[in-house]
Design a protein around this motif. Structure first.
Motif, PDB file in Angstrom:
ATOM      1  N   LEU A  77      11.850  -6.141   8.764  1.00 18.29           N
ATOM      2  CA  LEU A  77      11.471  -6.820   7.520  1.00 18.29           C
ATOM      3  C   LEU A  77      10.171  -6.226   6.994  1.00 18.29           C
ATOM      4  N   ASP A  78      10.136  -5.913   5.710  1.00 20.84           N
ATOM      5  CA  ASP A  78       8.913  -5.380   5.107  1.00 20.84           C
ATOM      6  C   ASP A  78       9.032  -5.549   3.600  1.00 20.84           C
ATOM      7  N   TRP A  79       7.887  -5.608   2.909  1.00 22.89           N
ATOM      8  CA  TRP A  79       7.950  -5.751   1.451  1.00 22.89           C
ATOM      9  C   TRP A  79       7.943  -4.398   0.741  1.00 22.89           C
ATOM     10  N   ALA A  80       7.731  -3.299   1.487  1.00 34.63           N
ATOM     11  CA  ALA A  80       7.648  -1.971   0.864  1.00 34.63           C
ATOM     12  C   ALA A  80       8.994  -1.257   0.958  1.00 34.63           C
ATOM     13  N   GLU A  81       9.729  -1.274  -0.154  1.00 33.50           N
ATOM     14  CA  GLU A  81      11.064  -0.682  -0.151  1.00 33.50           C
ATOM     15  C   GLU A  81      11.046   0.804   0.265  1.00 33.50           C
TER      16      GLU A  81
ATOM     17  N   SER B  58       3.524  -5.339  14.497  1.00 32.76           N
ATOM     18  CA  SER B  58       2.716  -4.197  14.932  1.00 32.76           C
ATOM     19  C   SER B  58       1.856  -3.677  13.793  1.00 32.76           C
ATOM     20  N   TYR B  59       0.550  -3.759  13.970  1.00 31.80           N
ATOM     21  CA  TYR B  59      -0.424  -3.270  12.979  1.00 31.80           C
ATOM     22  C   TYR B  59      -0.194  -3.908  11.598  1.00 31.80           C
ATOM     23  N   VAL B  60       0.074  -5.205  11.599  1.00 29.77           N
ATOM     24  CA  VAL B  60       0.379  -5.910  10.355  1.00 29.77           C
ATOM     25  C   VAL B  60      -0.646  -7.006  10.062  1.00 29.77           C
ATOM     26  N   LEU B  61      -1.160  -7.691  11.092  1.00 23.76           N
ATOM     27  CA  LEU B  61      -2.004  -8.866  10.838  1.00 23.76           C
ATOM     28  C   LEU B  61      -3.190  -8.525   9.941  1.00 23.76           C
TER      29      LEU B  61
ATOM     30  N   ALA C  51       3.836  10.514   4.518  1.00 20.34           N
ATOM     31  CA  ALA C  51       2.538  10.829   5.125  1.00 20.34           C
ATOM     32  C   ALA C  51       2.209   9.790   6.193  1.00 20.34           C
ATOM     33  N   TYR C  52       2.420   8.486   5.864  1.00 25.73           N
ATOM     34  CA  TYR C  52       2.143   7.427   6.838  1.00 25.73           C
ATOM     35  C   TYR C  52       2.967   7.649   8.102  1.00 25.73           C
ATOM     36  N   ALA C  53       4.255   7.907   7.891  1.00 27.04           N
ATOM     37  CA  ALA C  53       5.154   8.032   9.042  1.00 27.04           C
ATOM     38  C   ALA C  53       4.755   9.216   9.915  1.00 27.04           C
TER      39      ALA C  53
ATOM     40  N   GLU D 122      -3.352  -6.727   7.487  1.00 29.24           N
ATOM     41  CA  GLU D 122      -3.003  -6.622   6.070  1.00 29.24           C
ATOM     42  C   GLU D 122      -2.741  -7.976   5.424  1.00 29.24           C
ATOM     43  N   LEU D 123      -2.863  -9.040   6.203  1.00 28.43           N
ATOM     44  CA  LEU D 123      -2.518 -10.372   5.695  1.00 28.43           C
ATOM     45  C   LEU D 123      -3.762 -11.232   5.512  1.00 28.43           C
ATOM     46  N   THR D 124      -3.658 -12.227   4.645  1.00 30.40           N
ATOM     47  CA  THR D 124      -4.736 -13.219   4.541  1.00 30.40           C
ATOM     48  C   THR D 124      -4.722 -14.058   5.828  1.00 30.40           C
TER      49      THR D 124
ATOM     50  N   VAL E  66       0.847  -1.195   0.000  1.00 27.36           N
ATOM     51  CA  VAL E  66       0.000   0.000   0.000  1.00 27.36           C
ATOM     52  C   VAL E  66       0.885   1.247   0.000  1.00 27.36           C
ATOM     53  N   LEU E  67       2.008   1.149   0.686  1.00 25.93           N
ATOM     54  CA  LEU E  67       2.946   2.279   0.766  1.00 25.93           C
ATOM     55  C   LEU E  67       3.808   2.257  -0.498  1.00 25.93           C
ATOM     56  N   ARG E  68       3.369   3.043  -1.517  1.00 25.67           N
ATOM     57  CA  ARG E  68       3.955   2.880  -2.842  1.00 25.67           C
ATOM     58  C   ARG E  68       5.146   3.771  -3.105  1.00 25.67           C
TER      59      ARG E  68
ATOM     60  N   GLY F 163       7.057  -6.852   9.207  1.00 23.27           N
ATOM     61  CA  GLY F 163       6.131  -5.834   8.689  1.00 23.27           C
ATOM     62  C   GLY F 163       6.421  -4.518   9.383  1.00 23.27           C
ATOM     63  N   GLY F 164       7.695  -4.284   9.621  1.00 26.82           N
ATOM     64  CA  GLY F 164       8.137  -3.166  10.466  1.00 26.82           C
ATOM     65  C   GLY F 164       7.964  -1.801   9.816  1.00 26.82           C
ATOM     66  N   GLY F 165       7.794  -1.770   8.494  1.00 28.67           N
ATOM     67  CA  GLY F 165       7.539  -0.506   7.806  1.00 28.67           C
ATOM     68  C   GLY F 165       8.619   0.527   8.087  1.00 28.67           C
ATOM     69  N   THR F 166       8.184   1.691   8.562  1.00 28.59           N
ATOM     70  CA  THR F 166       9.132   2.775   8.836  1.00 28.59           C
ATOM     71  C   THR F 166       9.741   2.658  10.236  1.00 28.59           C
ATOM     72  N   GLY F 167       9.404   1.597  10.977  1.00 30.63           N
ATOM     73  CA  GLY F 167      10.176   1.271  12.179  1.00 30.63           C
ATOM     74  C   GLY F 167       9.613   1.738  13.518  1.00 30.63           C
ATOM     75  N   ALA F 168       8.313   2.085  13.574  1.00 26.43           N
ATOM     76  CA  ALA F 168       7.770   2.587  14.854  1.00 26.43           C
ATOM     77  C   ALA F 168       7.995   1.591  16.002  1.00 26.43           C
ATOM     78  N   ALA F 169       7.745   0.298  15.735  1.00 23.10           N
ATOM     79  CA  ALA F 169       7.892  -0.692  16.812  1.00 23.10           C
ATOM     80  C   ALA F 169       9.366  -0.849  17.197  1.00 23.10           C
TER      81      ALA F 169
ATOM     82  N   ARG G 214      14.226  -6.114   2.723  1.00 27.17           N
ATOM     83  CA  ARG G 214      12.982  -6.386   1.997  1.00 27.17           C
ATOM     84  C   ARG G 214      12.623  -7.862   2.131  1.00 27.17           C
ATOM     85  N   GLU G 215      11.394  -8.123   2.527  1.00 31.43           N
ATOM     86  CA  GLU G 215      10.968  -9.516   2.752  1.00 31.43           C
ATOM     87  C   GLU G 215       9.454  -9.561   2.642  1.00 31.43           C
ATOM     88  N   ARG G 216       8.948 -10.564   1.947  1.00 31.87           N
ATOM     89  CA  ARG G 216       7.499 -10.729   1.845  1.00 31.87           C
ATOM     90  C   ARG G 216       7.028 -11.690   2.935  1.00 31.87           C
ATOM     91  N   ILE G 217       5.982 -11.309   3.650  1.00 30.52           N
ATOM     92  CA  ILE G 217       5.406 -12.216   4.646  1.00 30.52           C
ATOM     93  C   ILE G 217       4.494 -13.187   3.903  1.00 30.52           C
ATOM     94  N   GLY G 218       4.673 -14.463   4.146  1.00 28.64           N
ATOM     95  CA  GLY G 218       3.855 -15.473   3.482  1.00 28.64           C
ATOM     96  C   GLY G 218       4.277 -16.823   4.001  1.00 28.64           C
TER      97      GLY G 218
HETATM   98  C1  LIG Z   1       0.074  -0.481   8.989  1.00 26.64           C
HETATM   99  S1  LIG Z   1       1.740  -0.730   8.531  1.00 26.64           S
HETATM  100  C2  LIG Z   1       2.517  -0.952  10.120  1.00 26.64           C
HETATM  101  C3  LIG Z   1       3.967  -0.628  10.063  1.00 26.64           C
HETATM  102  C4  LIG Z   1       4.703  -0.723  11.395  1.00 26.64           C
HETATM  103  N1  LIG Z   1       4.748  -2.091  11.878  1.00 26.64           N
HETATM  104  C5  LIG Z   1       4.091   0.203  12.414  1.00 26.64           C
HETATM  105  O1  LIG Z   1       3.640  -0.269  13.453  1.00 26.64           O
HETATM  106  O2  LIG Z   1       4.072   1.426  12.187  1.00 26.64           O
HETATM  107  C6  LIG Z   1       1.747  -2.374   7.876  1.00 26.64           C
HETATM  108  C7  LIG Z   1       3.082  -2.775   7.310  1.00 26.64           C
HETATM  109  O3  LIG Z   1       3.022  -4.153   6.924  1.00 26.64           O
HETATM  110  C8  LIG Z   1       3.683  -4.291   5.683  1.00 26.64           C
HETATM  111  N2  LIG Z   1       3.145  -5.478   5.000  1.00 26.64           N
HETATM  112  C9  LIG Z   1       1.846  -5.747   4.721  1.00 26.64           C
HETATM  113  N3  LIG Z   1       1.728  -6.925   4.079  1.00 26.64           N
HETATM  114  C10 LIG Z   1       2.993  -7.412   3.939  1.00 26.64           C
HETATM  115  C11 LIG Z   1       3.534  -8.589   3.358  1.00 26.64           C
HETATM  116  N4  LIG Z   1       2.759  -9.518   2.794  1.00 26.64           N
HETATM  117  N5  LIG Z   1       4.874  -8.772   3.399  1.00 26.64           N
HETATM  118  C12 LIG Z   1       5.673  -7.842   4.006  1.00 26.64           C
HETATM  119  N6  LIG Z   1       5.216  -6.707   4.556  1.00 26.64           N
HETATM  120  C13 LIG Z   1       3.893  -6.491   4.540  1.00 26.64           C
HETATM  121  C14 LIG Z   1       3.359  -2.995   4.963  1.00 26.64           C
HETATM  122  O4  LIG Z   1       4.248  -2.728   3.871  1.00 26.64           O
HETATM  123  C15 LIG Z   1       3.456  -1.969   6.070  1.00 26.64           C
HETATM  124  O5  LIG Z   1       4.749  -1.454   6.220  1.00 26.64           O
END
Ligand SMILES: C[S@@+](CC[C@H](N)C(=O)[O-])C[C@H]1O[C@@H](n2cnc3c(N)ncnc32)[C@H](O)[C@@H]1O
Length: 329
Positions: A117-121, A159-162, A57-59, A164-166, A48-50, A93-99, A141-145
């Protein structure tokens, strides 16, 4: 090089310059688009973070709030395990690193070495920039799956990742975190569905041999009747000028509602009970809603209880109760 310690204030300072050069309406538009996306049907099959403006903005908009929520969960873990400190940490799914900022702040005397680890470079790039000189972190860079393969680590944060996942990826992530880590801390929005994801993760962690350190006083079944209520907590967050622009109003703060579970593979002393609502203070008494060893309970503490009354007046939603009532082993 930013050489400050990881705290809410130093995070805010690092974020302050982020929107320089981005016209305010562009930042507000990017936040609104992200909010709409996050309210919509997730998961998505691409980040989503393109780009940089999405991530900035997210950060600016979300990091202070997720930082405070994760700090709340970590403080409860530290209270249950005061002698434990992670040497290594993986923020999935650490994104910009808040956790990761929250973890480094919670164990600030000797912060762990972190892997984010996050998939959004673009998120990783900005996180790396913000944390320069503050966090001892590698951004990867890492895809959760189902193929996620975590290196062994002391602490995993999610943190705030579940959301976004299936469902399958969620279960795979929690199972893999339980295999790789000695402690797992999962934080979600404090909504009914966030709570349900936390409860599902909690069950997986217990099945994997973990003990719940917080917020629950035990690792038995949650006493909340499904659909009747949801366990969540609240963290106070100062609002930035971007917040005020997007949300309007002039309040200097807002309360971030969050749900969490902290579970571990080592001995801990969970709270005897936890305060599950904002305490109600009346003349001469305090009403506490608690989750305790025998399930949900209400306690009325009056002046007649002496020093406990003063403690009840100071008690906050999310605190353990009674303050010194821990059964140390
Ligand atoms: C709402 S943000 C939370 C970011 C951070 N953990 C925080 O607490 O601010 C969700 C994060 O999960 C990552 N994410 C979502 N699905 C993912 C996937 N399948 N593989 C890797 N990262 C994923 C997104 O790119 C995003 O950085």
């Amino acid at each position: 090089m930013n050489a400050s310690a990881p705290s809410a204030d130093s995070l805010r300072a690092a974020l302050a310059g982020l929107l320089d050069g981005l016209p305010p309406h562009r930042a507000a538009q990017a936040v609104e688009r992200l909010i709409a996306t996050y309210r919509g049907t997730t998961p998505t099959d691409a980040p989503v973070l393109r780009d940089r403006s999405d991530v900035a903005a997210y950060a600016a908009y979300r990091m202070p709030a997720t930082f405070e929520a994760v700090r709340g969960a970590l403080d409860a873990l530290r209270e249950a395990a005061p002698d434990w400190a992670p040497r290594t940490h993986t923020d999935v799914g650490g994104g910009t690193g808040a956790a990761s900022w929250a973890v480094a702040g919670a164990w600030e005397e000797e912060p762990p070495r972190t892997t984010v680890l996050d998939w959004a470079e673009p998120a990783l790039a900005l996180g790396r920039e913000l944390a320069d000189g503050v966090l001892d972190a590698e951004w990867r860079r890492e895809r959760i799956g189902s193929a996620l393969d975590l290196a062994d680590t002391d602490l995993v944060t999610v943190s705030y990742v579940l959301k976004e996942l299936t469902g399958a990826d969620r279960a795979a992530l929690v199972t893999e975190a339980a295999r790789a880590a000695r402690a797992v801390v999962i934080v979600e929005p404090g909504t009914p569905d966030g709570y349900e994801r936390i409860i599902a993760a909690r069950t997986l962690l217990i099945d994997a041999g973990f003990t719940v350190a917080a917020p629950c006083p035990h690792s038995g079944a949650c006493p909340i009747v499904p659909g009747a209520d949801w366990c969540h907590f609240s963290a106070r967050v100062s609002r930035s000028s971007l917040h005020r622009k997007v949300k309007g109003g002039s309040l200097a703060y807002e309360d971030e509602k969050y749900a969490y579970v902290a579970a571990v593979r080592f001995p801990v002393t969970p709270a005897t009970s936890r305060i599950t609502r904002r305490p109600q203070t009346r003349k001469g008494l305090v009403l506490l809603e608690l989750c305790g060893p025998d399930g949900l309970a209400r306690e009325t503490v009056t002046k007649r209880h002496g020093p406990l009354y003063k403690q009840a007046r100071d008690a906050e939603w999310g605190d353990s109760w009674p303050p010194e009532g821990r059964d140390r082993d």
